[in-house]
Scaffold this motif. Structure first.
Motif, short mmCIF file in Angstrom:
data_model
loop_
_atom_site.label_atom_id
_atom_site.label_comp_id
_atom_site.label_asym_id
_atom_site.label_seq_id
_atom_site.Cartn_x
_atom_site.Cartn_y
_atom_site.Cartn_z
N ILE A 31 0.86 -1.17 0.00
CA ILE A 31 0.00 0.00 0.00
C ILE A 31 0.90 1.22 0.00
O ILE A 31 1.92 1.27 0.68
N GLY A 70 -11.11 -1.65 -5.61
CA GLY A 70 -11.10 -2.17 -4.25
C GLY A 70 -11.79 -1.26 -3.27
O GLY A 70 -11.99 -0.07 -3.50
N SER A 127 -11.45 0.62 0.07
CA SER A 127 -10.36 1.13 0.90
C SER A 127 -10.90 1.52 2.27
O SER A 127 -11.90 2.23 2.38
N LYS A 159 -4.95 9.96 2.32
CA LYS A 159 -5.18 8.63 1.74
C LYS A 159 -6.56 8.49 1.12
O LYS A 159 -6.76 7.64 0.26
N PRO A 217 -9.65 7.19 2.18
CA PRO A 217 -10.35 5.90 2.20
C PRO A 217 -11.85 6.11 2.05
O PRO A 217 -12.39 7.16 2.40
N GLU A 274 -4.53 0.00 7.72
CA GLU A 274 -5.01 0.47 6.42
C GLU A 274 -5.25 -0.74 5.53
O GLU A 274 -4.35 -1.57 5.34
N ASP A 307 -6.90 -2.45 1.91
CA ASP A 307 -7.38 -2.35 0.53
C ASP A 307 -7.93 -3.72 0.16
O ASP A 307 -7.17 -4.64 -0.16
N ARG A 364 -9.73 -6.39 -2.06
CA ARG A 364 -9.96 -6.62 -3.49
C ARG A 364 -10.35 -8.07 -3.72
O ARG A 364 -9.49 -8.93 -3.88
#
Length: 681
Positions: free
Chosen positions: A165, A355, A357, A386, A388, A664, A666, A668
């Motif tokens: 990331i 994805g 986040s 970031k 998200p 954090e 992500d 997917r």
């Protein structure tokens, strides 16, 4: 500075009882009140004489009283700077310290608990507050805290998978952010849709009405339900009474109990079966022949064994994971289920996925030496860069275990602290980020401003217009997060509608689009898209729907203190943290431990169904004081078709006077392909 402070105390005839506990607090006092080591020791001498202490020893137990002494000294020094000044009240002195004018302080002579929350809206997150006072920007910049002096900021401690990331390193100063960075920040991502499962317990629910029969019915229903799950799986026939003598091997289902007080051990294990099969009687459980096991009080398990005497069930095999029922669309909305039963979307050509986040962090959100909430402010600054789609924050927000909360050294109510320090900062964040960002709050039983009960109702968010972007879940709680970027089809979606859709986005849907084959006339355009997304998920397996389970009670730590286990001699056992987390999914419960740990207000009269986990979530978030981790759990061993779950412990954002960690993520497609980082704040 530690050596200088220690030498000054020694020079004045004082000894320090515990260097590791006392000296860091002394350094904090020097930094906050701009004192030299000699000034600090002089203040201590005055405090020592006023308190008439007997031993010339600086103890940690006296640090709280010494802090109040320093605060009073600072206020008295400010008054003496103006000769002929009148006598001020404590609140007036706070106002002067913070450069506030009397006419700008609303209701300064009133009781603060009666002020409506709308009066807090003018307070921005650019001002830190401590001890019930609002510090101006100039005062804030002059205060140096150990947290503000930390060096390793936003360092990634752990990553899953090989694809990293993006990491930004240390925080940039605001004046170093370029115009291009500002433009990129204001460009919103696609907003994910949320579907929250369950609405109970509700705010302002009644609790402390727990009865013995409520506990009995809850435990009995757990045993009966899990016994049915074993039978429905086809692995075993119906369970039998384990208390009846039998020379042949039998299968039984029951709950692990401890014989007497104290911690469970191999010689004190009892099995309690259901009222239906054994009248609720217990039988001693012998585990000598079992090669591997991991058990704890309250765990419902399946056992294969024999009971030759009728007094002891000799187990040969333990089934610790309760099978989930076969997946189906039974939980969908009736209108959606009718739509999905129709044949359609067979001509779907392509789906483009992006994805999901997420940033996850758990309280406390301020360090133990102040109420500035610096870790929360820096987390929000990091989230602003970031961007998200989801920011999930777990309590405690107003931590009842914080030293200043315990002593009540401020003149605000707990609700005021929550709305001024937490909600105001979050409101500024979502207003800056736009509609694509959503914030989810999960309360904690350590929140001083919230109901002390578990399961726990959600927060009531003020003002109401924030409820679309700042959402509170129950504790525990489960929700679905969906996102699909685009899809294309070249064929009509239904007879009588010659519509060709090339780019279909959740937040860009024409209101007049209602294909009759899949959509009920009463559904709005957003529900239309949810139906299409659900169809993609079930028929094509290409959509992205993430089920996330959340619980802020430290169940991992509680299980760690009660679990006993035996590992196989070949050393093939899984690591302990994964094993503890697997118990939560395997028992279909956010809190499978019974009796609960000390301090957990488990109330079976308040929505006990909220503890259930009806199906395997893709992501399970369980903040804990144990070491932070991100692990993929396999619920059926190494089988290819084994259900997978990504379990996350983000750790604590603040630890003592320093910073902690957050995660954090992500996501997917699946838990195995998700990318996650554990980041130190």
């Amino acid at each position: 500075m530690e050596i200088q402070i220690k030498d000054e105390f020694k020079r004045s005839g004082f000894t320090i009882h515990d260097d590791d506990a006392v000296l860091p607090k002394c350094i904090t006092f020097c930094a906050n009140y701009k004192l030299s080591p000699s000034d600090l020791v002089s203040s201590w001498e005055l405090y020592y004489l006023n308190r008439q202490l007997i031993e010339p020893t600086v103890k940690e137990s006296e640090m709280d009283g010494f802090l109040l002494h320093l605060q009073n000294e600072q206020k008295e020094a400010l008054i003496k700077e103006e000769p002929g000044s009148p006598v001020y009240s404590m609140r007036d002195v706070d106002m002067i310290l913070n450069d506030e004018q009397e006419d700008t302080k609303i209701g300064i002579l009133d009781t603060p608990t009666d002020r409506p929350f709308s009066q807090y809206d003018d307070l921005g997150d650019s001002r830190f507050r401590a001890n019930g006072s609002v510090l101006s920007t100039s005062k804030q910049s002059s205060i140096v805290t150990p947290f503000g002096q930390r060096t390793n900021k936003f360092v990634v401690q752990f990553k899953t998978n090989s694809e990293p990331i993006e990491e930004t390193g240390k925080i940039e100063c605001e004046d170093e952010i370029s115009e291009d960075e500002i433009i990129r920040t204001t460009q919103s991502k696609m907003r994910c849709s949320l579907l929250i499962h369950g609405s109970k317990p509700e705010p302002a629910c009644r609790y402390m009405y727990d009865r013995t029969e409520d506990k009995f019915h809850f435990l009995e229903n757990r045993i009966v339900k899990h016994a049915s799950a074993f039978v429905d799986s086809g692995l075993y026939e119906g369970p039998v009474d384990p208390t009846v003598a039998s020379q042949k091997s039998i299968f039984s289902v029951g709950m692990i109990c401890c014989d007497g007080e104290g911690r469970l051990n191999e010689k004190s294990v009892l099995l309690q079966s259901s009222v239906e099969h054994s009248g609720g009687q217990r039988v001693r459980l012998e585990l000598e022949k079992v090669r591997q096991y991991s058990i704890f009080p309250g765990q419902v398990i399946g056992i294969v064994g024999d009971n030759p005497s009728g007094h002891c069930l000799v187990a040969s095999k333990l089934e610790e994971l309760i099978p989930f029922p076969a997946s189906s669309d039974c939980d969908l909305h009736p209108v959606k289920r009718q739509a999905l039963d129709e044949d359609g979307l067979s001509n779907l050509q392509s789906v483009t996925l992006s994805g999901l986040s997420v940033i996850m962090a758990a309280g406390p959100f301020t360090t133990t030496d102040n109420l500035f909430f610096e870790p929360l402010s820096e987390l929000l600054a990091y989230a602003s860069r970031k961007q998200p789609q989801l920011l999930i924050l777990f309590g405690p927000f107003v931590d009842s275990e914080h030293p200043e909360i315990r002593k009540a050294t401020f003149d605000r109510s707990f609700d005021e602290v929550f709305h001024q320090e937490i909600i105001t900062r979050l409101r500024d964040h979502v207003e800056y980020m736009g509609s694509s960002t959503r914030v989810l709050l999960v309360p904690s039983i350590r929140d001083a401003n919230h109901d002390f009960v578990f399961p726990q109702p959600p927060f009531e968010i003020y003002p109401p217009e924030l409820k679309d972007q700042i959402i509170s879940l129950t504790n525990p709680g489960t929700f679905d997060a969906d996102e699909v970027s685009s899809c294309a089809t070249s064929e009509p979606l239904s007879s009588g509608h010659s519509i060709s859709v090339h780019f279909l986005q959740i937040h860009h849907m024409e209101s007049g689009f209602t294909p009759s084959t899949y959509v009920h006339p009463m559904m709005n355009s957003l529900e239309v898209l949810e139906v299409i997304l659900d169809k993609i998920l079930q028929c094509k397996g290409l959509g992205l729907q993430v089920t996330i389970g959340c619980c802020s009670v430290d169940i991992l730590k509680h299980l760690s203190g009660e679990e006993i286990s035996r590992n196989p001699k070949d050393g093939t056992s899984k690591d302990r943290l994964s094993r503890l987390a697997t118990h939560i999914i395997g028992q279909h419960s956010f809190y499978p431990l019974y009796p609960p740990a000390e301090g957990v207000p488990l109330d079976f009269s308040v929505a006990p169904e909220a503890l259930n986990i009806p199906s395997t979530p893709q992501v399970l978030v369980v903040p804990s004081d144990l070491a932070p981790f991100v692990k993929v759990l396999s619920l059926n061993g190494d089988a290819q078709d084994a259900a997978k779950c990504l379990c996350v412990n983000p750790g604590r954002l603040a630890k003592g006077i320093g910073g902690g960690t957050f995660v954090e993520l992500d996501y997917r497609g699946s838990p195995e392909t998700a990318h996650a980082s554990i980041v130190r704040i």
